[in-house]
Design a protein around this motif. Structure first.
Motif, mmCIF file in Angstrom:
data_model
loop_
_atom_site.group_PDB
_atom_site.id
_atom_site.type_symbol
_atom_site.label_atom_id
_atom_site.label_comp_id
_atom_site.label_asym_id
_atom_site.label_seq_id
_atom_site.Cartn_x
_atom_site.Cartn_y
_atom_site.Cartn_z
ATOM 1 N N ARG A 98 0.835 -1.211 0.000
ATOM 2 C CA ARG A 98 0.000 0.000 0.000
ATOM 3 C C ARG A 98 0.871 1.263 0.000
ATOM 4 N N LEU A 99 1.960 1.217 0.767
ATOM 5 C CA LEU A 99 2.758 2.434 0.955
ATOM 6 C C LEU A 99 4.238 2.075 0.998
ATOM 7 N N ILE A 100 5.040 2.808 0.222
ATOM 8 C CA ILE A 100 6.500 2.690 0.258
ATOM 9 C C ILE A 100 7.024 3.868 1.078
ATOM 10 N N HIS A 101 7.765 3.571 2.158
ATOM 11 C CA HIS A 101 8.197 4.614 3.094
ATOM 12 C C HIS A 101 9.550 5.231 2.733
ATOM 13 N N SER A 102 10.214 4.730 1.688
ATOM 14 C CA SER A 102 11.636 5.025 1.547
ATOM 15 C C SER A 102 12.045 5.644 0.211
ATOM 16 N N LEU A 103 11.203 6.493 -0.360
ATOM 17 C CA LEU A 103 11.611 7.238 -1.551
ATOM 18 C C LEU A 103 12.653 8.274 -1.140
ATOM 19 N N ASP A 104 13.838 8.240 -1.783
ATOM 20 C CA ASP A 104 14.885 9.180 -1.358
ATOM 21 C C ASP A 104 15.703 9.763 -2.509
ATOM 22 N N ARG A 105 15.292 9.470 -3.773
ATOM 23 C CA ARG A 105 16.069 10.001 -4.892
ATOM 24 C C ARG A 105 15.202 10.004 -6.151
ATOM 25 N N LYS A 106 15.586 10.844 -7.101
ATOM 26 C CA LYS A 106 14.802 11.003 -8.321
ATOM 27 C C LYS A 106 14.768 9.728 -9.152
ATOM 28 N N SER A 107 15.887 9.000 -9.215
ATOM 29 C CA SER A 107 15.914 7.785 -10.031
ATOM 30 C C SER A 107 14.923 6.748 -9.508
ATOM 31 N N LEU A 108 14.757 6.697 -8.190
ATOM 32 C CA LEU A 108 13.777 5.774 -7.602
ATOM 33 C C LEU A 108 12.357 6.259 -7.894
ATOM 34 N N ALA A 109 12.152 7.570 -7.824
ATOM 35 C CA ALA A 109 10.831 8.131 -8.172
ATOM 36 C C ALA A 109 10.471 7.791 -9.619
ATOM 37 N N ASP A 110 11.449 7.915 -10.516
ATOM 38 C CA ASP A 110 11.209 7.601 -11.935
ATOM 39 C C ASP A 110 10.812 6.138 -12.123
ATOM 40 N N GLU A 111 11.504 5.261 -11.403
ATOM 41 C CA GLU A 111 11.233 3.824 -11.546
ATOM 42 C C GLU A 111 9.852 3.476 -10.978
ATOM 43 N N ILE A 112 9.509 4.067 -9.843
ATOM 44 C CA ILE A 112 8.171 3.822 -9.271
ATOM 45 C C ILE A 112 7.101 4.328 -10.228
ATOM 46 N N GLN A 113 7.316 5.515 -10.789
ATOM 47 C CA GLN A 113 6.375 6.064 -11.758
ATOM 48 C C GLN A 113 6.203 5.118 -12.953
ATOM 49 N N LYS A 114 7.334 4.639 -13.484
ATOM 50 C CA LYS A 114 7.304 3.751 -14.657
ATOM 51 C C LYS A 114 6.542 2.460 -14.366
ATOM 52 N N ARG A 115 6.862 1.846 -13.233
ATOM 53 C CA ARG A 115 6.237 0.556 -12.898
ATOM 54 C C ARG A 115 4.764 0.724 -12.519
ATOM 55 N N ALA A 116 4.457 1.799 -11.815
ATOM 56 C CA ALA A 116 3.061 2.051 -11.438
ATOM 57 C C ALA A 116 2.210 2.308 -12.684
#
Length: 228
Positions: A94-112
């Protein structure tokens, strides 16, 4: 103590801390930090009424997710997250607590986007400036948050921190206060509502609640000492 006694003891302490803070007795949710805890033990706590659990390692989480699929557990991911592991979490946490960088945000966006869902996240902030800990620095938080606003399949609901471990929980208070102030700053500057502060663990969660925590991540008090 039985699992139910352990759970009720922690819930009572949460309730009292909420009342001390004048926030209403249900101000913070209890997350069972279940790293290294076997599925059958998680199930015992589930049967006592705990429905929210958080895992730190993707592979360990996936095994437990499969083993406990018949239970309506709300899973959160609370550990450091590698970009190549994001795909395994989609539709399961339900919730990911550990977003800490743009590259991770991009990957979450892509997969979501691929999974046709909006993934809720918290931004992890390294309030103590510790080199050994993950998290965006307070100085770069605003830049990262602004970046996430352009990602339609990612939704930031608040902030998370793991402050320095100090023997006296009162000494940790300034770090919790800092996280709350950073959240309030983002809300003010971007005219948004960020409902969650994930902060506080077994030895300092009451202070965290007094400073505004809405999710406390409890491991040892529930499951006992563990070998990491």
């Amino acid at each position: 103590m039985t699992p139910c006694e352990r759970l009720n003891n922690v819930l009572e302490r949460i309730e009292k801390a909420c009342e001390r803070a004048g926030r209403g007795k249900n101000c913070a949710r209890l997350l069972g930090a279940s790293k290294t805890v076997p599925p059958e033990r998680i199930k015992e706590f589930y049967e006592c009424g705990l429905k929210l659990f958080g895992e730190n390692r993707v592979q360990e989480f996936l095994k437990k997710y499969e083993a406990l699929m018949e239970l309506d557990i709300e899973w959160h991911f609370i550990g450091q997250l590698q970009t190549n592991k994001v795909k395994y979490l989609m539709g399961k946490v339900r919730l990911i607590h550990s977003l800490d960088r743009k590259s991770l945000a991009d990957e979450i966006q892509k997969r979501a986007f691929k999974n046709n869902l909006v993934q809720d996240v918290l931004i992890e902030v390294n309030v103590g400036g510790e080199e050994t800990k993950a998290g965006v620095s307070p100085e770069h938080l605003k830049e990262l948050f602004e970046y996430t606003l352009e990602l339609p399949n990612l939704r930031v609901l608040g902030l998370m921190t793991i402050p320095p471990y100090l023997d006296n929980p009162e000494d940790v208070r300034p770090y919790f206060r800092k996280l709350r102030e950073l959240k309030e700053e983002l809300e003010r500057d971007f005219n948004v509502s960020l409902p969650h502060l994930s902060m506080g663990m077994s030895h300092d969660f009451e202070v965290a609640i007094e400073e505004g925590a809405t999710i406390v991540r409890i491991g040892t008090l529930l499951f006992g000492e563990r070998k990491y």
